[in-house]
Design a protein around this motif. Structure first.
Motif, PDB file in Angstrom:
ATOM      1  N   VAL A  17      36.150  78.025  61.267  1.00  0.00           N
ATOM      2  CA  VAL A  17      35.980  79.080  60.269  1.00  0.00           C
ATOM      3  C   VAL A  17      36.435  78.594  58.905  1.00  0.00           C
ATOM      4  O   VAL A  17      35.759  78.812  57.886  1.00  0.00           O
ATOM      5  N   ARG A  18      37.573  77.942  58.856  1.00  0.00           N
ATOM      6  CA  ARG A  18      38.111  77.440  57.588  1.00  0.00           C
ATOM      7  C   ARG A  18      37.139  76.479  56.910  1.00  0.00           C
ATOM      8  O   ARG A  18      36.978  76.490  55.682  1.00  0.00           O
ATOM      9  N   GLU A  19      36.485  75.634  57.679  1.00  0.00           N
ATOM     10  CA  GLU A  19      35.531  74.686  57.109  1.00  0.00           C
ATOM     11  C   GLU A  19      34.277  75.384  56.604  1.00  0.00           C
ATOM     12  O   GLU A  19      33.716  75.027  55.565  1.00  0.00           O
ATOM     13  N   ALA A  20      33.833  76.403  57.339  1.00  0.00           N
ATOM     14  CA  ALA A  20      32.598  77.102  56.963  1.00  0.00           C
ATOM     15  C   ALA A  20      32.812  78.091  55.824  1.00  0.00           C
ATOM     16  O   ALA A  20      31.866  78.399  55.087  1.00  0.00           O
ATOM     17  N   ALA A  21      34.042  78.600  55.685  1.00  0.00           N
ATOM     18  CA  ALA A  21      34.352  79.607  54.665  1.00  0.00           C
ATOM     19  C   ALA A  21      35.593  79.173  53.899  1.00  0.00           C
ATOM     20  O   ALA A  21      36.686  79.728  54.090  1.00  0.00           O
ATOM     21  N   PRO A  22      35.470  78.178  53.030  1.00  0.00           N
ATOM     22  CA  PRO A  22      36.639  77.600  52.363  1.00  0.00           C
ATOM     23  C   PRO A  22      37.333  78.518  51.375  1.00  0.00           C
ATOM     24  O   PRO A  22      38.473  78.254  50.974  1.00  0.00           O
ATOM     25  N   GLY A  23      36.673  79.633  50.979  1.00  0.00           N
ATOM     26  CA  GLY A  23      37.276  80.527  49.997  1.00  0.00           C
ATOM     27  C   GLY A  23      38.117  81.638  50.583  1.00  0.00           C
ATOM     28  O   GLY A  23      38.596  82.508  49.850  1.00  0.00           O
ATOM     29  N   VAL A  24      38.344  81.617  51.897  1.00  0.00           N
ATOM     30  CA  VAL A  24      39.095  82.688  52.557  1.00  0.00           C
ATOM     31  C   VAL A  24      40.547  82.697  52.086  1.00  0.00           C
ATOM     32  O   VAL A  24      41.216  81.649  52.051  1.00  0.00           O
ATOM     33  N   VAL A  25      41.050  83.871  51.726  1.00  0.00           N
ATOM     34  CA  VAL A  25      42.434  84.002  51.266  1.00  0.00           C
ATOM     35  C   VAL A  25      43.308  84.743  52.273  1.00  0.00           C
ATOM     36  O   VAL A  25      44.537  84.633  52.222  1.00  0.00           O
ATOM     37  N   GLU A  26      42.694  85.523  53.159  1.00  0.00           N
ATOM     38  CA  GLU A  26      43.440  86.198  54.227  1.00  0.00           C
ATOM     39  C   GLU A  26      42.705  85.946  55.538  1.00  0.00           C
ATOM     40  O   GLU A  26      41.522  86.242  55.658  1.00  0.00           O
ATOM     41  N   PHE A  27      43.436  85.422  56.517  1.00  0.00           N
ATOM     42  CA  PHE A  27      42.838  85.062  57.812  1.00  0.00           C
ATOM     43  C   PHE A  27      43.730  85.658  58.898  1.00  0.00           C
ATOM     44  O   PHE A  27      44.818  85.174  59.154  1.00  0.00           O
ATOM     45  N   SER A  28      43.250  86.753  59.506  1.00  0.00           N
ATOM     46  CA  SER A  28      44.027  87.467  60.514  1.00  0.00           C
ATOM     47  C   SER A  28      43.526  87.150  61.913  1.00  0.00           C
ATOM     48  O   SER A  28      42.343  86.907  62.124  1.00  0.00           O
ATOM     49  N   CYS A  29      44.446  87.185  62.864  1.00  0.00           N
ATOM     50  CA  CYS A  29      44.084  86.977  64.259  1.00  0.00           C
ATOM     51  C   CYS A  29      44.884  87.945  65.121  1.00  0.00           C
ATOM     52  O   CYS A  29      46.098  88.057  64.971  1.00  0.00           O
ATOM     53  N   GLU A  30      44.193  88.654  66.022  1.00  0.00           N
ATOM     54  CA  GLU A  30      44.890  89.524  66.967  1.00  0.00           C
ATOM     55  C   GLU A  30      45.487  88.707  68.101  1.00  0.00           C
ATOM     56  O   GLU A  30      44.961  87.660  68.480  1.00  0.00           O
ATOM     57  N   ALA A  31      46.576  89.218  68.654  1.00  0.00           N
ATOM     58  CA  ALA A  31      47.223  88.567  69.794  1.00  0.00           C
ATOM     59  C   ALA A  31      47.984  89.618  70.583  1.00  0.00           C
ATOM     60  O   ALA A  31      48.396  90.648  70.041  1.00  0.00           O
ATOM     61  N   ASN A  32      48.148  89.342  71.862  1.00  0.00           N
ATOM     62  CA  ASN A  32      49.038  90.145  72.694  1.00  0.00           C
ATOM     63  C   ASN A  32      50.280  89.330  73.011  1.00  0.00           C
ATOM     64  O   ASN A  32      50.196  88.102  73.190  1.00  0.00           O
ATOM     65  N   PRO A  33      51.436  89.972  73.099  1.00  0.00           N
ATOM     66  CA  PRO A  33      52.682  89.213  73.270  1.00  0.00           C
ATOM     67  C   PRO A  33      52.701  88.280  74.467  1.00  0.00           C
ATOM     68  O   PRO A  33      53.254  87.175  74.379  1.00  0.00           O
ATOM     69  N   GLU A  34      52.073  88.687  75.596  1.00  0.00           N
ATOM     70  CA  GLU A  34      52.172  87.857  76.805  1.00  0.00           C
ATOM     71  C   GLU A  34      51.390  86.553  76.702  1.00  0.00           C
ATOM     72  O   GLU A  34      51.639  85.620  77.479  1.00  0.00           O
ATOM     73  N   SER A  35      50.443  86.456  75.746  1.00  0.00           N
ATOM     74  CA  SER A  35      49.673  85.222  75.588  1.00  0.00           C
ATOM     75  C   SER A  35      49.928  84.570  74.230  1.00  0.00           C
ATOM     76  O   SER A  35      49.126  83.758  73.760  1.00  0.00           O
ATOM     77  N   PHE A  36      51.058  84.919  73.619  1.00  0.00           N
ATOM     78  CA  PHE A  36      51.395  84.386  72.299  1.00  0.00           C
ATOM     79  C   PHE A  36      52.728  83.662  72.382  1.00  0.00           C
ATOM     80  O   PHE A  36      53.724  84.224  72.851  1.00  0.00           O
ATOM     81  N   SER A  37      52.744  82.422  71.946  1.00  0.00           N
ATOM     82  CA  SER A  37      53.948  81.593  72.045  1.00  0.00           C
ATOM     83  C   SER A  37      54.285  80.999  70.688  1.00  0.00           C
ATOM     84  O   SER A  37      53.483  81.046  69.736  1.00  0.00           O
ATOM     85  N   ALA A  38      55.475  80.414  70.602  1.00  0.00           N
ATOM     86  CA  ALA A  38      55.879  79.745  69.362  1.00  0.00           C
ATOM     87  C   ALA A  38      54.920  78.611  69.039  1.00  0.00           C
ATOM     88  O   ALA A  38      54.554  78.393  67.875  1.00  0.00           O
ATOM     89  N   GLY A  39      54.499  77.875  70.069  1.00  0.00           N
ATOM     90  CA  GLY A  39      53.574  76.772  69.842  1.00  0.00           C
ATOM     91  C   GLY A  39      52.234  77.246  69.307  1.00  0.00           C
ATOM     92  O   GLY A  39      51.662  76.629  68.390  1.00  0.00           O
ATOM     93  N   LEU A  40      51.718  78.339  69.873  1.00  0.00           N
ATOM     94  CA  LEU A  40      50.448  78.880  69.399  1.00  0.00           C
ATOM     95  C   LEU A  40      50.590  79.392  67.968  1.00  0.00           C
ATOM     96  O   LEU A  40      49.694  79.185  67.137  1.00  0.00           O
ATOM     97  N   ALA A  41      51.698  80.037  67.662  1.00  0.00           N
ATOM     98  CA  ALA A  41      51.931  80.544  66.306  1.00  0.00           C
ATOM     99  C   ALA A  41      51.920  79.403  65.299  1.00  0.00           C
ATOM    100  O   ALA A  41      51.271  79.489  64.238  1.00  0.00           O
ATOM    101  N   GLU A  42      52.622  78.322  65.609  1.00  0.00           N
ATOM    102  CA  GLU A  42      52.669  77.179  64.698  1.00  0.00           C
ATOM    103  C   GLU A  42      51.298  76.543  64.533  1.00  0.00           C
ATOM    104  O   GLU A  42      50.895  76.157  63.417  1.00  0.00           O
ATOM    105  N   SER A  43      50.541  76.438  65.624  1.00  0.00           N
ATOM    106  CA  SER A  43      49.206  75.844  65.550  1.00  0.00           C
ATOM    107  C   SER A  43      48.249  76.714  64.751  1.00  0.00           C
ATOM    108  O   SER A  43      47.411  76.204  63.993  1.00  0.00           O
ATOM    109  N   LEU A  44      48.341  78.028  64.915  1.00  0.00           N
ATOM    110  CA  LEU A  44      47.500  78.927  64.134  1.00  0.00           C
ATOM    111  C   LEU A  44      47.788  78.788  62.648  1.00  0.00           C
ATOM    112  O   LEU A  44      46.862  78.704  61.827  1.00  0.00           O
ATOM    113  N   ALA A  45      49.066  78.765  62.300  1.00  0.00           N
ATOM    114  CA  ALA A  45      49.431  78.597  60.895  1.00  0.00           C
ATOM    115  C   ALA A  45      48.904  77.260  60.367  1.00  0.00           C
ATOM    116  O   ALA A  45      48.386  77.189  59.244  1.00  0.00           O
TER     117      ALA A  45
END
Length: 399
Positions: free
Chosen positions: A79-107
């Protein structure tokens, strides 16, 4: 062109008891692989055509996008490559499938914001909803997102089974203590065909108490407001500067594209004309000023193998401006004089002025002088009696 992009991920580890969204319980890695590969191909194709060149916000929702794990990172990078002008990029998550590693990778992949489906900070209530996480898991997910430098929002639900005034206040206190920037609050709705609806039908569960839900919504407004989160639309609260720009795009008539089955899109006539061939959309009538369309199959738009299918709604200019007024009054900032002038030109001054005067006389709206000019904004009563206020302006579509 497209101002906002929504990407639907239809997978969850399990369906919640109240959910009627277009999602399915799935833990099949091959299904995840195939879906993300197809979505990436579609996004890359849109990027090559320039369709996403003006896109400023992205929201990946579901379902539960976080079940994709590393595939979600790949999708975010695409998405970032296709839409380089994005200023806000949100992603939904549920706590049971969200980890510190995933958070860091998403950022690291360019995601700026995560919306966590918390619903409650009380374990018994979470189990009654069929949620997979615990209150402790929710707190850990929030901490992980904050540590990764992501803006954090959470969804809370009121009027749920086993909930009391005391437990609702405890949930609000927990949300405030977590120091999030954004909270959305929704009353539970019993949807036909869900397990909760079946319980209601056989008398094992009472319908949500609307008076209690109204009390909860009022309590959320007070508690979150005292913590510095102000309501900016009917269900959402944010610290200054932390409002969800993607949601605001929906309420302010921006053109948005939804990808995935049941994903909704809305284009003005100009954008529709520019992207009709790219997305394999049908022709529309000469008087269509705004076009809404919902994807009805898994086939993505513009695909070379199986064509996408859509439900199409065409709106005349009068309907579009009435909708803008109605959606604008969902927001605390209301509507500006520019939109009211456009409405008078399209609908007629007498009809628009009668609707405004009625909203003022009923105490549903008031005039507010701002640095950007005079605005018609909803009052507290207008927030409580939202259906009356919104209906007042939407009725102008056919007045």
């Amino acid at each position: 062109m497209v101002d906002a992009l929504y990407i639907h991920v239809p997978f969850c580890h399990a369906k919640c008891l109240y959910c009627d969204f277009d999602s399915r319980a799935c833990r099949d890695a091959s299904a995840y692989d195939a879906y993300v590969a197809s979505m990436r191909e579609c996004i890359e194709r849109l990027g090559e055509t320039g369709a996403l060149s003006s896109c400023r916000t992205v929201y990946i929702g579901g379902g539960t996008p976080s079940v994709l794990g590393d595939l979600l990172i790949e999708l975010a990078r695409c998405v970032r490559e296709a839409a380089p002008g994005v200023v806000e990029f949100s992603c939904e998550a549920n706590p049971e499938s969200f980890s510190a590693g995933l958070a860091e990778s998403l950022a690291g992949a360019g995601v700026t914001r995560v919306s966590l489906g918390v619903q409650s900070f009380v374990d018994d209530e979470l189990r009654a909803l069929g949620r997979l996480h615990s209150a402790r898991g929710a707190r850990e997910a929030i901490d992980a997102a904050c540590a990764a430098g992501l803006d954090v929002s959470c969804d809370l639900m009121c009027g749920i089974p086993l909930q009391t005034a005391e437990s609702w206040e405890a949930t609000l206190d927990a949300a405030v203590a977590a120091r999030m920037n954004h909270v959305s609050v929704y009353p539970l709705t019993i949807e036909d065909g869900t397990p909760l609806a079946a319980k209601v039908e056989r008398g094992a569960l009472a319908e949500p108490d609307e008076d209690f839900q109204a009390w909860c919504m009022e309590g959320a407004r007070r508690r979150l407001g005292s913590a510095g989160m102000r309501p900016y639309e009917v269900a959402s609260y944010a610290r200054p500067g932390k409002e969800c720009a993607h949601n605001i795009a929906y309420w302010t008539g921006k053109s948005y594209l939804g990808l995935g089955r049941s994903a909704a899109s809305m284009f003005d006539r100009k954008t529709y004309g520019e992207l009709r061939c790219v997305l394999s959309l049908p022709e529309v009538g000469e008087d269509a000023a705004r076009i809404r369309f919902v994807q009805t199959t898994d086939a993505l738009p513009g695909g070379r193998r199986v064509p996408a299918s859509f439900d199409i709604e065409q709106m005349r200019a009068r309907e579009a401006v009435a909708e803008d007024l109605m959606l604008g009054m969902r927001m605390s900032r209301g509507v500006g004089c520019g939109l009211l002038v456009r409405a008078r030109e399209e609908i007629g001054s007498d009809a628009v002025d009668r609707a405004v005067d009625h909203a003022l006389s009923r105490g549903l709206a008031r005039w507010c002088d701002t640095a950007g000019g005079r605005r018609l904004v909803p009052t507290h009563d207008g927030w409580l009696l939202g259906n009356e206020l919104y209906g007042l302006f939407w009725d102008l579509a056919s007045a």
